[in-house]
Design an enzyme around this catalytic site. Structure first.
Site, PDB file in Angstrom:
ATOM      1  N   ALA A 103    -110.613  69.928  -4.870  1.00  0.00           N
ATOM      2  CA  ALA A 103    -110.063  69.348  -6.133  1.00  0.00           C
ATOM      3  C   ALA A 103    -110.366  67.661  -6.109  1.00  0.00           C
ATOM      4  O   ALA A 103    -109.557  67.213  -6.768  1.00  0.00           O
ATOM      5  CB  ALA A 103    -108.664  69.521  -6.208  1.00  0.00           C
ATOM      6  N   ASN A 161    -105.353  70.037   1.336  1.00  0.00           N
ATOM      7  CA  ASN A 161    -106.713  70.079   1.873  1.00  0.00           C
ATOM      8  C   ASN A 161    -107.587  68.884   1.570  1.00  0.00           C
ATOM      9  O   ASN A 161    -108.702  68.752   2.110  1.00  0.00           O
ATOM     10  CB  ASN A 161    -107.504  71.368   1.185  1.00  0.00           C
ATOM     11  CG  ASN A 161    -107.144  72.763   1.993  1.00  0.00           C
ATOM     12  OD1 ASN A 161    -107.043  72.708   3.199  1.00  0.00           O
ATOM     13  ND2 ASN A 161    -106.563  73.817   1.368  1.00  0.00           N
ATOM     14  N   HIS A 191    -103.922  62.868  -7.155  1.00  0.00           N
ATOM     15  CA  HIS A 191    -104.418  62.378  -5.876  1.00  0.00           C
ATOM     16  C   HIS A 191    -104.980  60.958  -6.216  1.00  0.00           C
ATOM     17  O   HIS A 191    -105.961  60.880  -6.976  1.00  0.00           O
ATOM     18  CB  HIS A 191    -105.645  63.233  -5.364  1.00  0.00           C
ATOM     19  CG  HIS A 191    -105.243  64.548  -5.288  1.00  0.00           C
ATOM     20  ND1 HIS A 191    -104.494  64.957  -4.378  1.00  0.00           N
ATOM     21  CD2 HIS A 191    -105.658  65.808  -5.830  1.00  0.00           C
ATOM     22  CE1 HIS A 191    -104.184  66.346  -4.341  1.00  0.00           C
ATOM     23  NE2 HIS A 191    -105.052  66.660  -5.232  1.00  0.00           N
TER      24      HIS A 191
END
Length: 234
Positions: A103, A161, A191
């Site tokens: 991602a 992750n 993020h």
């Protein structure tokens, strides 16, 4: 033609399996699926590439056997590589270890900058819905945890992750500071990566839609897996 086995048929594995069954990955075909009760050995007998889509525990259980059998292994649950012993076993061959970007983006640039000279500061701030992080009764943004990427990836195996992917790109699980934030107003998973060093200063912001089947993951992840599969098949 790559013969592919997929470990797991959940939110990520189900999409990957469906695409392979429909012939959407040129040069690759689905040979086997390993799920609850399915022996890995049967898959290893018919596949030359195994895709792990089942979480860190599944990678720790099955990954070393895949590599030892001389099969290639594509890993989704990168956070498991915070375990140095497991990481070394997966790198030991004769099979080859491949990772997917999942991602997050910008990893190639971070890898290049770190190769030029060690980065002085790297931080990733991940913001998700409280329920996906096990947080209850949050009325506003709450910092759940802050620490080295190694610590955070191990503490939130289903949600971080990305922190592990950044750490591997810059070559250190301990130089990367990871921050996990729970925000009830977060409609997208965010993020924010910042880094600085001799090569320059960098800031990336990624905002993904959560998977409807598993909100702890992002919708884009299985498609990142498929993109990597297409590269490997070529």
């Amino acid at each position: 033609m790559r013969s592919v086995a997929v470990i797991g048929r959940g939110a990520i594995g189900g999409v990957v399996i469906g695409a392979l069954e429909r012939g959407e990955v040129p040069g690759a075909r689905l040979a086997a699926v390993v799920d609850l009760g399915d022996p890995l050995e049967d898959a290893l007998a018919v596949a030359d590439l195994v895709v792990e889509c089942a979480g860190q525990a599944a990678l720790a259980e099955h990954g070393p056997r895949v590599i030892a059998a001389g099969r290639d292994l594509l890993v989704v649950s990168i956070g498991a590589l915070t375990d140095d012993a497991l990481h070394e076993r997966l790198r030991g061959g004769p099979g080859r270890l491949f990772l997917t970007s999942g991602a997050v983006g910008g990893l190639d640039l971070l890898r290049a900058a770190a190769a030029m000279a060690p980065l002085e500061r790297v931080r990733i701030v991940t913001t998700k819905k409280p329920a996906t992080l096990g947080v209850r009764d949050a009325t506003g943004p709450v910092e759940v945890m802050r620490g080295p990427a190694r610590q955070i990836a191990a503490a939130f195996p289903k949600s971080t992750n990305v922190a592990a992917a950044v750490a591997l790109a810059v070559g250190s699980f301990d130089v990367v500071e990871a921050v996990v934030v729970a925000d009830p107003a977060a409609t997208l998973t965010s993020h924010v990566i910042t880094a600085s060093g001799p090569a320059g200063e960098y800031r990336f912001e990624i905002r993904n839609r959560p998977s409807a089947a598993n909100p702890a993951s992002s919708q884009v992840v299985p498609h990142a897996v498929l993109a990597t599969l297409r590269d490997l098949a070529r």
